[in-house]
Design an enzyme around this catalytic site. Structure first.
Site, short mmCIF file in Angstrom:
data_model
loop_
_atom_site.label_atom_id
_atom_site.label_comp_id
_atom_site.label_asym_id
_atom_site.label_seq_id
_atom_site.Cartn_x
_atom_site.Cartn_y
_atom_site.Cartn_z
N ASP A 1 0.85 -1.19 0.07
CA ASP A 1 -0.09 -0.04 0.02
C ASP A 1 1.04 1.30 -0.03
O ASP A 1 0.54 2.28 0.78
CB ASP A 1 -0.98 -0.01 1.17
N LYS B 1 2.05 4.46 -1.28
CA LYS B 1 1.35 5.83 -1.88
C LYS B 1 1.62 6.95 -1.16
O LYS B 1 2.00 6.86 -0.13
CB LYS B 1 -0.09 5.54 -2.08
N ASN C 1 0.75 7.42 2.37
CA ASN C 1 1.37 6.58 3.57
C ASN C 1 2.86 6.67 3.65
O ASN C 1 3.64 6.24 4.03
CB ASN C 1 1.18 5.20 3.09
N ASP D 1 1.42 2.83 7.94
CA ASP D 1 0.31 1.83 7.22
C ASP D 1 0.86 0.59 6.60
O ASP D 1 0.69 0.23 5.53
CB ASP D 1 -0.40 2.78 6.22
N THR E 1 -4.91 0.40 -3.41
CA THR E 1 -5.84 1.54 -4.20
C THR E 1 -5.45 1.65 -5.63
O THR E 1 -4.27 1.72 -5.99
CB THR E 1 -5.38 3.00 -3.78
P1 ADP Z 1 -5.07 3.95 7.09
O1 ADP Z 1 -5.15 2.28 7.15
O2 ADP Z 1 -6.67 4.40 7.63
O3 ADP Z 1 -4.86 4.27 5.84
P2 ADP Z 1 -2.82 5.09 8.18
O4 ADP Z 1 -2.01 4.25 9.28
O5 ADP Z 1 -2.46 5.16 6.60
O6 ADP Z 1 -4.31 4.23 8.40
O7 ADP Z 1 -3.25 6.56 8.61
C1 ADP Z 1 -4.20 7.53 8.15
C2 ADP Z 1 -3.42 8.79 7.84
O8 ADP Z 1 -3.30 9.24 9.17
C3 ADP Z 1 -2.27 8.72 7.26
O9 ADP Z 1 -2.18 8.81 5.88
C4 ADP Z 1 -1.67 10.04 7.50
O10 ADP Z 1 -2.11 11.31 6.94
C5 ADP Z 1 -2.03 10.06 9.15
N1 ADP Z 1 -1.25 9.38 10.13
C6 ADP Z 1 -0.78 7.95 10.24
N2 ADP Z 1 0.18 7.74 10.98
C7 ADP Z 1 0.79 8.99 11.37
C8 ADP Z 1 1.68 9.36 12.11
N3 ADP Z 1 2.41 8.51 12.84
N4 ADP Z 1 1.89 10.86 12.35
C9 ADP Z 1 1.27 11.71 11.62
N5 ADP Z 1 0.26 11.62 10.96
C10 ADP Z 1 -0.15 9.94 10.77
MG MG Z 2 -3.08 4.81 4.71
#
Ligand code: ADP
Ligand code: MG
Length: 325
Positions: A154, A156, A159, A175, A194
């Site tokens: 994933d 992108k 992430n 992620d 995606t």
């Molecule tokens: P999902 O599986 O819902 O996509 P993610 O782990 O990608 O979950 O988190 C969703 C979004 O939250 C990320 O795209 C980013 O914008 C924000 N995010 C995630 N982890 C962090 C972090 N450690 N610090 C800051 N923002 C974060």
């Molecule tokens: Mg994500």
């Protein structure tokens, strides 16, 4: 439990974790801010402050049940990957884990600079030198994962996060919800990412390998240099078709200012056949990422004198090469 574990292994999921899962309340240790950092289908990420230290963290709230199915094993797998990558600075670090009746909460290092997506589809662009630095760091993380037989699946721009936005900081890969272990067990075919960012073999239900991630690196590189998404169509159908034909037009106006080396790099990743794509290690030795420093004026104010305009230190690079050898 043994049965569940072998089932998980067949799906490419890791089951062993060292982290102690806390069952006391997150709120007793952290002050949650109203600030939502991101939201996906099954997760919400919020900024929080550890009361004891005053330090910022990102709390990722994951639902244990999704569409009526128990997904705890998937979340434990995400924890296992983060544990495995604990010492790699390109991968977000995991601070603590909490569990409630309905959720598991991952308390992660906070990446204050947001997503590199901000530089992919807006007026705000990076110089090629900044782009090669972002890609270099991303590839260091990806190479580490691939060495350990983990595919992210994933990758992108949403992430890949940054420690700071301006000045441009270091990247952190996040992620691992779709990531899988490859190689040992039976072939992996089932997962979907995606459409805009997934490789043709995913759409064709062909085996998944580390090369699948390299396609996504190509899409990210394309977006950083052009500000456009290479395969995005008007609808899902059209996007699928564009991806499965791996049809990229490098003569487009968007490429006018782009260097030949950048085009060569992207061309060698957005290749339909997985075996013919560059690996992470190949990318790290591609001349685009090793260009001799130019004395460009716009760059000089950004780069501290000790560093090359590429803005990684040579020390980093040497460590890296040892790692890869
Ligand atoms: P999902 O599986 O819902 O996509 P993610 O782990 O990608 O979950 O988190 C969703 C979004 O939250 C990320 O795209 C980013 O914008 C924000 N995010 C995630 N982890 C962090 C972090 N450690 N610090 C800051 N923002 C974060
Ligand atoms: Mg994500």
């Amino acid at each position: 439990r043994k049965r569940a574990d072998s089932k998980a292994a067949a799906l490419g999921l890791l089951t062993d974790i060292q982290t102690c899962i806390r069952t006391d309340s997150l709120e007793s240790q952290y002050e949650l801010t109203a600030n939502e950092l991101g939201r996906g289908k099954f997760a919400v990420v919020k900024r929080c402050i550890e009361k004891l230290t005053g330090k910022d963290y990102a709390a990722k709230f994951l639902k244990k049940r999704r569409r009526g199915r128990d997904c705890r094993a998937e979340i434990i797998h995400e924890v296992a990957i983060l544990e495995m990558a604990r010492w790699n600075t390109r991968i977000i670090s995991l601070h603590e884990v909490y569990e409630t009746d309905h959720e598991i909460i991952l308390v992660l290092e906070y990446a204050a600079g947001g997503e590199i997506f901000d530089f992919c589809a807006s007026e705000e662009t990076l110089t090629e030198r900044e782009i090669t630095r972002v890609l270099w760091q991303t590839l260091e993380g990806v190479q580490f994962l691939h060495h350990n037989n983990i595919v992210h699946l994933d990758l992108k721009p949403q992430n890949i996060l940054l420690t700071s936005h301006n000045p441009l900081g270091d990247i952190k890969i996040v992620d691992f919800g779709l990531s899988r272990k490859v190689g040992n067990s039976s072939e992996l075919r089932e997962i979907m990412g995606t459409p805009e960012y997934v490789a043709p073999e995913i759409l064709n239900y062909e085996p998944i390998t580390t090369a699948t991630d390299m396609w996504s690196v190509g899409v990210i590189a394309y977006m950083l240099v052009t500000g456009e998404s290479p395969f995005c169509g008007d609808d899902k159908q059209e996007t699928y078709l564009n991806v499965s034909q791996a049809n990229v037009d490098y003569s487009k106006e968007a490429f006018e200012e782009v260097s030949e080396l950048a085009v060569d790099f992207i061309r060698k990743l957005l290749v339909k056949s997985p075996e013919d794509r560059l690996s992470a290690a190949d990318c790290l030795s591609h001349p685009w990422l090793w260009q001799t420093p130019e004395t460009s004026e716009s760059d000089s104010c950004l780069s501290p004198p000790r560093r090359t305009p590429g803005k990684w230190s040579w020390e980093d690079k040497e460590n890296m090469m040892e790692d890869g050898a």
